[in-house]
Design a protein around this motif. Structure first.
Motif, PDB file in Angstrom:
ATOM      1  N   PHE A 212       0.808  -1.219   0.000  1.00 19.73           N
ATOM      2  CA  PHE A 212       0.000   0.000   0.000  1.00 19.73           C
ATOM      3  C   PHE A 212       0.843   1.272   0.000  1.00 19.73           C
ATOM      4  O   PHE A 212       0.369   2.335  -0.391  1.00 19.73           O
ATOM      5  N   LEU A 213       2.104   1.190   0.456  1.00 19.74           N
ATOM      6  CA  LEU A 213       2.979   2.356   0.356  1.00 19.74           C
ATOM      7  C   LEU A 213       3.299   2.647  -1.106  1.00 19.74           C
ATOM      8  O   LEU A 213       3.404   3.812  -1.522  1.00 19.74           O
TER       9      LEU A 213
ATOM     10  N   GLY B  23       0.272   4.395  -2.456  1.00 24.73           N
ATOM     11  CA  GLY B  23       0.256   5.797  -2.064  1.00 24.73           C
ATOM     12  C   GLY B  23       1.185   6.638  -2.927  1.00 24.73           C
ATOM     13  O   GLY B  23       0.847   7.767  -3.311  1.00 24.73           O
TER      14      GLY B  23
ATOM     15  N   ILE C 189      -3.016  11.417   0.599  1.00 18.96           N
ATOM     16  CA  ILE C 189      -2.560  10.307   1.444  1.00 18.96           C
ATOM     17  C   ILE C 189      -2.086  10.856   2.795  1.00 18.96           C
ATOM     18  O   ILE C 189      -1.361  11.850   2.857  1.00 18.96           O
TER      19      ILE C 189
ATOM     20  N   TRP D 212       0.338   9.917   5.302  1.00 24.29           N
ATOM     21  CA  TRP D 212       1.461   8.990   5.413  1.00 24.29           C
ATOM     22  C   TRP D 212       1.724   8.538   6.847  1.00 24.29           C
ATOM     23  O   TRP D 212       2.202   7.405   7.058  1.00 24.29           O
TER      24      TRP D 212
ATOM     25  N   SER E 256      -0.222   5.339   7.503  1.00 25.26           N
ATOM     26  CA  SER E 256      -0.177   4.377   6.401  1.00 25.26           C
ATOM     27  C   SER E 256       1.028   3.465   6.529  1.00 25.26           C
ATOM     28  O   SER E 256       2.104   3.888   6.963  1.00 25.26           O
TER      29      SER E 256
ATOM     30  N   LEU F 168      -3.718   1.867   4.414  1.00 27.32           N
ATOM     31  CA  LEU F 168      -3.584   3.114   3.673  1.00 27.32           C
ATOM     32  C   LEU F 168      -4.711   4.059   4.105  1.00 27.32           C
ATOM     33  O   LEU F 168      -5.890   3.773   3.895  1.00 27.32           O
TER      34      LEU F 168
END
Length: 526
Positions: A229-230, A233, A254, A256, A259, A264
């Protein structure tokens, strides 16, 4: 020594029993579902594929392939097989649902029984319990849900193959959408991908005419990226930057700090599904404007930028009316992107230019570059989702009809072995583009707003710009660059003139019809 020999069977039994007992106790303690064990999942998949193969052999083996009985029987076995695959995808979950969704997107490449049956996986994927998702959040973010959010909706606003999304509110009152990966996904992924590879090779061995190796190859390459999911993003922020000048496009922000690779947290975006005509009517959103904007965005992605969002199914595309009254398209789920090489992108531009011009010699030449050889007429039909007759007459000259769509879907079953052969030979980059094209056509079909001359003019503009830019980059002197610019601008100007002429013509026809209707004598009751 003799005592040890007498005790050995009991010791051996005790060791085995203790090991098994300890294993069962451990699996129970971590709440391991027996259905999630790799061997069980593999066995279940192999059993279903085996049943499907036997069904095809027994049902169709002795029938005349040219008879009506054969055609009816084939439709029935397609449907039975599709139902079996749907049930398998739901039971095994994760990667299997992803593959089922991929198959469902190939609307003009596979028999309608498969597409219709598996299409529900886009909206009806199995859900994880809130308890399981809470564990993921606690493990990844280090806090319980109640410590991070003031509210967290227990019912997901979307459930997909890899994750589900819940609406929540941060401590400062900001509304967010939290995408949480299904807990066992990564643990099963490697086994599931290996299972699919073995099964598609088995199908190819049993049925040499059906080659589906491209499915397992694409899954193996793309799934690890989609599970990070990073990475998603980062894609989200990249696409927002590239297309910042597209005023109609909205990409979620996003968060962060909330996340990870399995969670996310992003901006919550309002909107209705892109296929919801009733929502558009209520909010006075023009349907044709939505399809034109989508066409413009994806033409730019494919032909100019070479960076393509490859999962535009209805759940990932929302439409909305902004406070200023403008139409807004919200693009979600940025896990799956295709980065096109310059060579492929430019070859694809040339292919589409030849298709729009109905230049059969150029179509043949460009199809051969894509590895299709003498199958170029079928390849052209796959790319355009139009009949060969329409391709040779000009796909921008007449819109697709329901009867043509039906003809194409019926022929998909008749030419399935040839289609799978083409898909195994074309560049791998084209496979996700085909899936993307079919998803976009599905949106157009649902909105009853199919691609018209204006859509193809927009595609042509992007192709001209891309090819002109490539030639400029390879020109070695001022004179050459000047000539390339002039030719490119003239091509764009010609497209604008053609578009204006088309609009004037359609307006004239409309006015003529309106005038004729006004001249009709009124009918009164005697």
């Amino acid at each position: 020594m003799s005592v040890l020999r007498k005790l050995w069977p009991a010791l051996k039994f005790g060791t085995v029993a203790g090991t098994l007992g300890g294993t069962v106790t451990y699996l129970h303690s971590v709440e391991w579902d027996v259905g999630s064990i790799g061997l069980v999942r593999f066995g279940r998949a192999a059993f279903v594929i085996g049943k499907v193969a036997v069904d095809y052999k027994l049902t169709l083996g002795k029938l005349d392939s040219n008879s009506d009985e054969y055609m009816n029987a084939k439709s029935q076995v397609h449907l039975r097989s599709a139902v079996k695959l749907h049930d398998l995808c739901c039971k095994n979950g994760g990667c299997f649902i992803k593959v089922g969704q991929h198959i469902a997107a190939l609307e003009y490449l596979l028999p309608s029984e498969y597409v219709t049956t598996l299409k529900v996986l886009h909206d009806d994927a199995p859900q994880s319990s809130l308890e399981d998702l809470s564990k993921v959040i606690r493990e990844d973010l280090g806090h319980d849900i109640s410590e991070i959010f003031t509210s967290f909706d227990t019912t997901p606003i979307g459930a997909a193959s890899l994750a589900q999304v819940h609406r929540a509110t941060l401590k400062d009152g900001t509304e967010v959408a939290v995408k949480i990966q299904h807990p066992n996904l990564k643990r099963h992924a490697s086994v599931d991908m290996a299972t699919m590879e073995v099964l598609v090779k088995g199908v190819a061995w049993l049925f040499p005419e059906f080659q589906f190796l491209w499915i397992s190859e694409e899954t193996k390459k793309n799934l690890p990226l989609e599970m990070d999911f990073l990475h998603e993003g980062a894609n989200c922020e990249r696409v927002a930057k590239i297309y910042k000048d597209f005023s109609f496009l909205k990409v979620p922000k996003i968060y962060w700090d909330l996340s990870t690779d399995r969670v996310l947290t992003m901006e919550y975006c309002e909107g209705g599904k892109v296929t919801d005509k009733q929502y558009m009517e209520q909010h006075k959103i023009p349907v044709d404007q939505v399809t034109r904007c989508l066409g413009k965005l994806y033409s730019e992605m494919i032909f100019v930028e070479g960076y393509v969002h490859c999962d535009p199914h209805p759940g990932n595309v929302l439409v909305n009316k902004t406070s200023s009254g403008d139409t807004e398209i919200v693009l979600l789920d940025h896990g799956l992107y295709q980065s096109l090489s310059d060579k492929f992108r430019l070859d694809y531009c040339e292919l589409w230019m030849s298709l729009i011009k109905a230049d059969t010699e150029a179509i043949k030449l460009n199809a051969e570059r894509m590895g299709c050889g003498e199958m170029y007429p079928l390849f052209a039909c796959i790319i355009t989702a139009r009949s060969w007759d329409s391709v040779t007459k000009g796909i921008d000259k007449a819109p697709a009809t329901a009867s043509e769509d039906q003809e194409i879907q019926e022929n998909a079953g008749n030419y399935l072995s040839e289609i799978t052969g083409i898909l195994n030979n074309v560049p791998r980059q084209l496979l996700l583009i085909l899936k993307t094209n079919d998803l976009l056509r599905g949106i157009e079909y649902a909105l009853e707003s199919r691609a018209d001359a204006s859509s193809f003019i927009g595609m042509s503009r992007c192709c001209v710009r891309a090819l002109t830019q490539h030639k400029l980059e390879n020109a070695d002197n001022f004179t050459s660059r000047f000539g390339i610019r002039v030719k490119g601008q003239w091509s764009l100007f010609s497209l604008t003139l053609y578009e204006v002429a088309m609009r004037v013509k359609s307006s004239y026809i409309w006015l003529l019809l309106a005038g004729l209707l006004r001249r009709q004598p009124s009918i009164t009751a005697s």
